[in-house]
Motif scaffolding. Sequence first.
Motif, PDB file in Angstrom:
ATOM      1  N   PRO A 104       0.812  -1.234   0.000  1.00 11.82           N
ATOM      2  CA  PRO A 104       0.000   0.000   0.000  1.00 11.82           C
ATOM      3  C   PRO A 104       0.837   1.271   0.000  1.00 11.82           C
ATOM      4  O   PRO A 104       0.428   2.284  -0.581  1.00 11.82           O
ATOM      5  CB  PRO A 104      -0.844  -0.134   1.266  1.00 11.82           C
ATOM      6  CG  PRO A 104      -0.144  -1.123   2.115  1.00 11.82           C
ATOM      7  CD  PRO A 104       0.536  -2.060   1.191  1.00 11.82           C
ATOM      8  N   ALA A 105       2.002   1.246   0.657  1.00 14.68           N
ATOM      9  CA  ALA A 105       2.874   2.423   0.634  1.00 14.68           C
ATOM     10  C   ALA A 105       3.374   2.687  -0.785  1.00 14.68           C
ATOM     11  O   ALA A 105       3.470   3.852  -1.220  1.00 14.68           O
ATOM     12  CB  ALA A 105       4.047   2.219   1.582  1.00 14.68           C
ATOM     13  N   PHE A 106       3.694   1.644  -1.515  1.00 14.59           N
ATOM     14  CA  PHE A 106       4.125   1.800  -2.910  1.00 14.59           C
ATOM     15  C   PHE A 106       3.008   2.389  -3.763  1.00 14.59           C
ATOM     16  O   PHE A 106       3.247   3.283  -4.600  1.00 14.59           O
ATOM     17  CB  PHE A 106       4.568   0.442  -3.449  1.00 14.59           C
ATOM     18  CG  PHE A 106       4.835   0.418  -4.921  1.00 14.59           C
ATOM     19  CD1 PHE A 106       5.988   0.970  -5.440  1.00 14.59           C
ATOM     20  CD2 PHE A 106       3.922  -0.170  -5.793  1.00 14.59           C
ATOM     21  CE1 PHE A 106       6.236   0.946  -6.808  1.00 14.59           C
ATOM     22  CE2 PHE A 106       4.167  -0.196  -7.150  1.00 14.59           C
ATOM     23  CZ  PHE A 106       5.322   0.366  -7.665  1.00 14.59           C
ATOM     24  N   ILE A 107       1.768   1.928  -3.573  1.00 17.11           N
ATOM     25  CA  ILE A 107       0.645   2.450  -4.355  1.00 17.11           C
ATOM     26  C   ILE A 107       0.421   3.926  -4.049  1.00 17.11           C
ATOM     27  O   ILE A 107       0.186   4.745  -4.961  1.00 17.11           O
ATOM     28  CB  ILE A 107      -0.623   1.626  -4.074  1.00 17.11           C
ATOM     29  CG1 ILE A 107      -0.421   0.173  -4.513  1.00 17.11           C
ATOM     30  CG2 ILE A 107      -1.817   2.214  -4.798  1.00 17.11           C
ATOM     31  CD1 ILE A 107      -1.570  -0.739  -4.140  1.00 17.11           C
ATOM     32  N   LEU A 108       0.488   4.312  -2.783  1.00 18.26           N
ATOM     33  CA  LEU A 108       0.313   5.722  -2.419  1.00 18.26           C
ATOM     34  C   LEU A 108       1.404   6.595  -3.033  1.00 18.26           C
ATOM     35  O   LEU A 108       1.137   7.705  -3.514  1.00 18.26           O
ATOM     36  CB  LEU A 108       0.306   5.866  -0.898  1.00 18.26           C
ATOM     37  CG  LEU A 108      -0.913   5.293  -0.159  1.00 18.26           C
ATOM     38  CD1 LEU A 108      -0.744   5.464   1.344  1.00 18.26           C
ATOM     39  CD2 LEU A 108      -2.191   5.962  -0.634  1.00 18.26           C
ATOM     40  N   SER A 109       2.629   6.115  -3.021  1.00 17.25           N
ATOM     41  CA  SER A 109       3.725   6.877  -3.625  1.00 17.25           C
ATOM     42  C   SER A 109       3.521   7.018  -5.137  1.00 17.25           C
ATOM     43  O   SER A 109       3.767   8.089  -5.719  1.00 17.25           O
ATOM     44  CB  SER A 109       5.063   6.191  -3.337  1.00 17.25           C
ATOM     45  OG  SER A 109       5.332   6.155  -1.956  1.00 17.25           O
ATOM     46  N   GLU A 110       3.063   5.961  -5.784  1.00 14.26           N
ATOM     47  CA  GLU A 110       2.816   6.025  -7.215  1.00 14.26           C
ATOM     48  C   GLU A 110       1.703   7.013  -7.546  1.00 14.26           C
ATOM     49  O   GLU A 110       1.809   7.789  -8.514  1.00 14.26           O
ATOM     50  CB  GLU A 110       2.460   4.635  -7.738  1.00 14.26           C
ATOM     51  CG  GLU A 110       3.600   3.633  -7.707  1.00 14.26           C
ATOM     52  CD  GLU A 110       4.647   3.924  -8.754  1.00 14.26           C
ATOM     53  OE1 GLU A 110       4.452   3.557  -9.918  1.00 14.26           O
ATOM     54  OE2 GLU A 110       5.676   4.529  -8.390  1.00 14.26           O
ATOM     55  N   LEU A 111       0.640   7.006  -6.776  1.00 12.18           N
ATOM     56  CA  LEU A 111      -0.460   7.955  -7.014  1.00 12.18           C
ATOM     57  C   LEU A 111      -0.007   9.393  -6.783  1.00 12.18           C
ATOM     58  O   LEU A 111      -0.387  10.305  -7.540  1.00 12.18           O
ATOM     59  CB  LEU A 111      -1.646   7.604  -6.116  1.00 12.18           C
ATOM     60  CG  LEU A 111      -2.386   6.299  -6.446  1.00 12.18           C
ATOM     61  CD1 LEU A 111      -3.477   6.039  -5.420  1.00 12.18           C
ATOM     62  CD2 LEU A 111      -2.982   6.357  -7.846  1.00 12.18           C
ATOM     63  N   LYS A 112       0.787   9.619  -5.757  1.00 16.14           N
ATOM     64  CA  LYS A 112       1.279  10.976  -5.494  1.00 16.14           C
ATOM     65  C   LYS A 112       2.137  11.481  -6.640  1.00 16.14           C
ATOM     66  O   LYS A 112       1.969  12.607  -7.119  1.00 16.14           O
ATOM     67  CB  LYS A 112       2.060  10.995  -4.184  1.00 16.14           C
ATOM     68  CG  LYS A 112       2.536  12.388  -3.781  1.00 16.14           C
ATOM     69  CD  LYS A 112       3.287  12.356  -2.473  1.00 16.14           C
ATOM     70  CE  LYS A 112       4.640  11.690  -2.630  1.00 16.14           C
ATOM     71  NZ  LYS A 112       5.449  11.802  -1.384  1.00 16.14           N
ATOM     72  N   ASP A 113       3.062  10.646  -7.106  1.00 17.04           N
ATOM     73  CA  ASP A 113       3.910  11.047  -8.229  1.00 17.04           C
ATOM     74  C   ASP A 113       3.084  11.267  -9.497  1.00 17.04           C
ATOM     75  O   ASP A 113       3.374  12.189 -10.286  1.00 17.04           O
ATOM     76  CB  ASP A 113       4.975   9.979  -8.478  1.00 17.04           C
ATOM     77  CG  ASP A 113       5.952   9.860  -7.323  1.00 17.04           C
ATOM     78  OD1 ASP A 113       6.026  10.801  -6.500  1.00 17.04           O
ATOM     79  OD2 ASP A 113       6.631   8.806  -7.219  1.00 17.04           O
TER      80      ASP A 113
END
Length: 299
Positions: free
Chosen positions: A226-235
Motif C-alpha cells: 500500500p505504501a508503494f501504491i500511495l507513492s505512485e499515485l502521489k507522483d
Amino acid sequence: MPARATGRTAGATALLLLLLTAAAALAVLVLGSASAPVSAAEPTAAVALPHAPGDPTPAPGPEGPNGPRGPQGTTTSDSGVTIDMGGLTEKPSNSVVLLITLTLLSLAPSILLTCTSFTKILVVLGLTRNALGLQQTPPNQVLAGLALFLSLFIMTPTLSAINDAGLQPYMDGDKTAQQAWDDGLAPLRDFMLKQTDDDEITLLTNVAKREQPATRDDVPMTTLIPAFILSELKDAFIIGFIIFIPFLVIDIVVSGALMALGMMMMPPVMVSLPFKLLLFVLVDGWALIIKALVESYAT
C-alpha cells in the motif's frame, strides 16, 4: 409282508451307506485342496527372519546406500526399509507447475495493479487526456494497452531477475519452494522500495500501530505494497499537475479573448481545443510524457 419290509429296510440301508461314502469322498477332496502347496505361479510374500549365528550367510544382493538392495528399487537395512524414488522428488511435477501457472494467471491483474508501474502510467495518461479536453480520445482500451506495454518495458529487468533467482532454480529442483519464493521476491521488493517514500511507510506503520522498522529492508510486504501504491499515485498527480499548467493557460487566454469580443455564447472549450492540440503536437507531447515516465524509474 415280512419279506417286503425286509427288502425296504435293506434298500434304505444301502442308500444311507452311499450317501455316507459320497460325504467322506467330498471331505477328503476339500482337505486335500486346503493342504496342497502353493504353485510357482502364485507369488508369496517373503518374510525376513532373524539371522542365526550358525546359519549360512545369505547370498548378498545388489548393494544400496544403506545395505543390500531389494526388488523394485528398495534398499533394505538392519533398521528398516528405504525407498529410492529415482529422482521423482527433485523437480516439481507437471501438476504442480500447472497449479502454479493457474494461480499466477488468476493473481496477475492484482499484481499488475499493485506491484508494478501500471497504475502510475495509466493515471498520468488519463490526466493528459483530460488536460487536452478530450473525453473519449484516445479510448480507455488504448490507454490501458499503452500503460501495459510500458509497464512490461519498465519491469523487464525486475522480471528477469525474478526468473533467474527464483523460478528457474525451483523448476530445476535446485531450490525448495520457500527458498525460491524468498529469492524471487527480493528483486520485486528492491524495485518497490526504490519507488516508495519514507513518509508513506511511516504513515501506514503508524496507522497499523506497529513499531517502526529499523531499516527499509525490514518493511513487511503488507506495509510495502500500500505504501508503494500511495507513492505512485502521489507522483502521478504531480506529473498530471505539471501537464495541466500549459493547457490551463490556453483556456484562460481563450476565455478572456471571447469575453473581450462579447462572444458570451461561444463555448471556450471549442475554441481552445485546436490550440491545445496544436501545442501538444508541436512539442511532441506523447514522447515527452513517456520519456518522463520511463526516466522516473531509472533510479
